[in-house]
Motif scaffolding. Sequence first.
Motif, PDB file in Angstrom:
ATOM      1  N   ALA A 114       0.835  -1.203   0.000  1.00  0.00           N
ATOM      2  CA  ALA A 114       0.000   0.000   0.000  1.00  0.00           C
ATOM      3  C   ALA A 114       0.868   1.250   0.000  1.00  0.00           C
ATOM      4  CB  ALA A 114      -0.928   0.007   1.219  1.00  0.00           C
ATOM      5  N   GLY A 156     -11.268  15.621   2.521  1.00  0.00           N
ATOM      6  CA  GLY A 156     -12.022  15.052   3.623  1.00  0.00           C
ATOM      7  C   GLY A 156     -11.172  14.871   4.871  1.00  0.00           C
ATOM      8  N   LEU A 157     -10.091  15.609   4.942  1.00  0.00           N
ATOM      9  CA  LEU A 157      -9.177  15.541   6.084  1.00  0.00           C
ATOM     10  C   LEU A 157      -8.813  16.962   6.459  1.00  0.00           C
ATOM     11  CD1 LEU A 157      -6.262  13.123   5.109  1.00  0.00           C
ATOM     12  CD2 LEU A 157      -7.843  12.820   6.972  1.00  0.00           C
ATOM     13  N   THR A 158      -8.602  17.200   7.725  1.00  0.00           N
ATOM     14  CA  THR A 158      -8.047  18.491   8.098  1.00  0.00           C
ATOM     15  C   THR A 158      -6.547  18.421   7.868  1.00  0.00           C
ATOM     16  OG1 THR A 158      -9.740  18.760   9.762  1.00  0.00           O
ATOM     17  CG2 THR A 158      -7.812  20.174   9.949  1.00  0.00           C
ATOM     18  N   ASP A 181      -8.258   5.748  -4.951  1.00  0.00           N
ATOM     19  CA  ASP A 181      -9.243   5.544  -3.894  1.00  0.00           C
ATOM     20  C   ASP A 181      -9.925   6.827  -3.443  1.00  0.00           C
ATOM     21  OD1 ASP A 181      -8.433   2.827  -3.830  1.00  0.00           O
ATOM     22  OD2 ASP A 181      -6.658   3.482  -2.741  1.00  0.00           O
ATOM     23  N   SER A 205      -6.157   5.595   3.181  1.00  0.00           N
ATOM     24  CA  SER A 205      -5.131   4.681   3.660  1.00  0.00           C
ATOM     25  C   SER A 205      -5.755   3.815   4.730  1.00  0.00           C
ATOM     26  CB  SER A 205      -3.956   5.471   4.246  1.00  0.00           C
ATOM     27  OG  SER A 205      -3.106   4.600   4.976  1.00  0.00           O
ATOM     28  N   THR A 206      -5.453   2.534   4.679  1.00  0.00           N
ATOM     29  CA  THR A 206      -6.047   1.637   5.667  1.00  0.00           C
ATOM     30  C   THR A 206      -4.973   0.937   6.474  1.00  0.00           C
ATOM     31  OG1 THR A 206      -6.056  -0.129   4.055  1.00  0.00           O
ATOM     32  CG2 THR A 206      -8.071   1.165   4.251  1.00  0.00           C
ATOM     33  N   THR A 207      -3.744   1.328   6.278  1.00  0.00           N
ATOM     34  CA  THR A 207      -2.675   0.563   6.907  1.00  0.00           C
ATOM     35  C   THR A 207      -1.594   1.485   7.412  1.00  0.00           C
ATOM     36  OG1 THR A 207      -1.177  -1.287   6.562  1.00  0.00           O
ATOM     37  CG2 THR A 207      -1.342   0.290   4.780  1.00  0.00           C
ATOM     38  N   LYS A 208      -0.606   0.918   8.044  1.00  0.00           N
ATOM     39  CA  LYS A 208       0.519   1.687   8.527  1.00  0.00           C
ATOM     40  C   LYS A 208       1.761   1.230   7.766  1.00  0.00           C
ATOM     41  CE  LYS A 208       3.331   2.437  12.630  1.00  0.00           C
ATOM     42  NZ  LYS A 208       3.408   2.483  14.082  1.00  0.00           N
ATOM     43  N   ASP A 227      -0.816   5.876   7.747  1.00  0.00           N
ATOM     44  CA  ASP A 227      -1.504   5.349   8.915  1.00  0.00           C
ATOM     45  C   ASP A 227      -2.946   5.160   8.477  1.00  0.00           C
ATOM     46  OD1 ASP A 227       0.311   5.192  11.233  1.00  0.00           O
ATOM     47  OD2 ASP A 227       0.623   7.306  10.825  1.00  0.00           O
ATOM     48  N   PRO A 228      -3.712   4.352   9.212  1.00  0.00           N
ATOM     49  CA  PRO A 228      -5.113   4.216   8.805  1.00  0.00           C
ATOM     50  C   PRO A 228      -5.801   5.585   8.770  1.00  0.00           C
ATOM     51  CG  PRO A 228      -4.515   2.534  10.391  1.00  0.00           C
ATOM     52  CD  PRO A 228      -3.349   3.479  10.324  1.00  0.00           C
ATOM     53  N   GLY A 229      -6.361   5.932   7.628  1.00  0.00           N
ATOM     54  CA  GLY A 229      -7.074   7.199   7.500  1.00  0.00           C
ATOM     55  C   GLY A 229      -6.220   8.348   7.022  1.00  0.00           C
ATOM     56  N   TYR A 230      -4.919   8.099   6.816  1.00  0.00           N
ATOM     57  CA  TYR A 230      -4.044   9.196   6.431  1.00  0.00           C
ATOM     58  C   TYR A 230      -2.799   8.653   5.751  1.00  0.00           C
ATOM     59  CZ  TYR A 230      -1.378  13.498   6.822  1.00  0.00           C
ATOM     60  OH  TYR A 230      -0.666  14.619   6.532  1.00  0.00           O
ATOM     61  N   LEU A 258      -1.330  17.299  13.687  1.00  0.00           N
ATOM     62  CA  LEU A 258      -2.430  16.354  13.815  1.00  0.00           C
ATOM     63  C   LEU A 258      -2.696  15.999  15.263  1.00  0.00           C
ATOM     64  CD1 LEU A 258      -1.513  14.055  10.828  1.00  0.00           C
ATOM     65  CD2 LEU A 258      -3.243  15.821  10.900  1.00  0.00           C
ATOM     66  N   ASN A 259      -1.682  16.158  16.101  1.00  0.00           N
ATOM     67  CA  ASN A 259      -1.852  15.808  17.517  1.00  0.00           C
ATOM     68  C   ASN A 259      -2.532  16.900  18.316  1.00  0.00           C
ATOM     69  OD1 ASN A 259      -0.692  13.417  17.120  1.00  0.00           O
ATOM     70  ND2 ASN A 259       1.218  13.852  18.181  1.00  0.00           N
TER      71      ASN A 259
END
Lengths: 260, 175
Positions: A114, A156-158, A181, A205-208, A227-230, A258-259
Amino acid sequence: MTARDYSVRDIHLSLDGELPADERADFDHWLDANPDMKALSARYEADRDRLAAALADVAEEAVPERLASLLAGGGQASRRRAAWWQAAAAALLLAVGAAGGYMAGLAGLGFDRAGEDLAAQAIAAHRTFTPATDHVVEVAANGDGYLKTWLSSQVGLTLVLPDLTGEGYELLGGRIIPAEDGPAALLVYQNSKGDRISIYMTAASTTKARGLYGEHEGTTKAIYWLDPGYGCAVVSDLPEDQMRPVARDAWRQMVDGLNL
Amino acid sequence: MAEMDDRRGAVLAEIPRLRRYARALLRDRDAADDLVQDCLERALTRLDNWRTGESPRRWLFTIMHHLFVDQLRKVKRTAEVIAFSADAQPEAVEQASQVDAVATREIMDALQKISPDRRAAIVLVAVEGFSYAEAANILGVPAGTLMSRIARGRDDLRALLDGGAPRPMIRVVDR
């Protein structure tokens, strides 16, 4: 005892050892009288056994040294694991001289497909848009936050748009590009010499995974992390030693952002 | 000091189970061991909090769960909704020495496609053998919530194993 109505809920209770012992026989009669429920119960049980079997070996594996040594350490500060870019650099060293280029080296190390897919898309986008003299970006960065808002809403992400002026790169702007995707954002940066770096970001993204990807030595490379989602890749035609600090800077800012 | 060594020994003995749970949660071997390492590091700084005589298992699983949730939260913050499509699921690259039977791969793939909440609930109870009360305690949810996660998770798994049909799904946090 009084017979009660059973339901699928009781199938779960039974499978998980939570059905009261004095209801057991009654429940079994109910199952026998309801073939659909009996089949469902058998199916859940089969899936459960399959899952347990799939994971059984993990508990039998020898404990990796890096974990066992933590407990043997006598309370000393524990060894930190290598940062992702060190892993990427190690992968590069191993890949040098390999006929298949980085890809073979990374795959051999167990890097995820991926990550390579994302990196390949990021490189394609970089090659398409960054050589242009006109319309490199769709929306220019003019400091009013519009670029960030627009890209974030499309992807769809900040998003965090890293400030790379410390590395000598100004953000020109960004664009939305179609990816396998879903939409991805492409940021383009340029230094005073006209070298361009792009950063590719997607929610798909669905994986790390972390790594460095390039088809051949001396061509466009991507340093990516998922990472999943990013998912993100920093892409450039620069030599790796110049590219790595920039990628690291970008990565730090994104992690920090992001943190928040 | 001897008591401290006993505690360390007890934690050491739990590593195989922690690794199994982490692998179930994350699938990827290195990512899973990273999670275990974080868990052990945190546990070592809190050894004093663990009462001698109490099994460290539940204590360690609770620590690991908190770390896992923190990790998910970081990712979730980046997205209003995270849309997963099954066909985008990567094929994990296993080490060559590992023979990953098709049946094993199918169920592990399916497990990764269900929501993390449901995944954790199912694995704690059905693989790790915790009671509902223990698992609910580890996850910090009421027993009723745990039960509904298990029930829905099993249905998700069954549907995934049957169809294998890619179905886009929006992750919804179970309440």
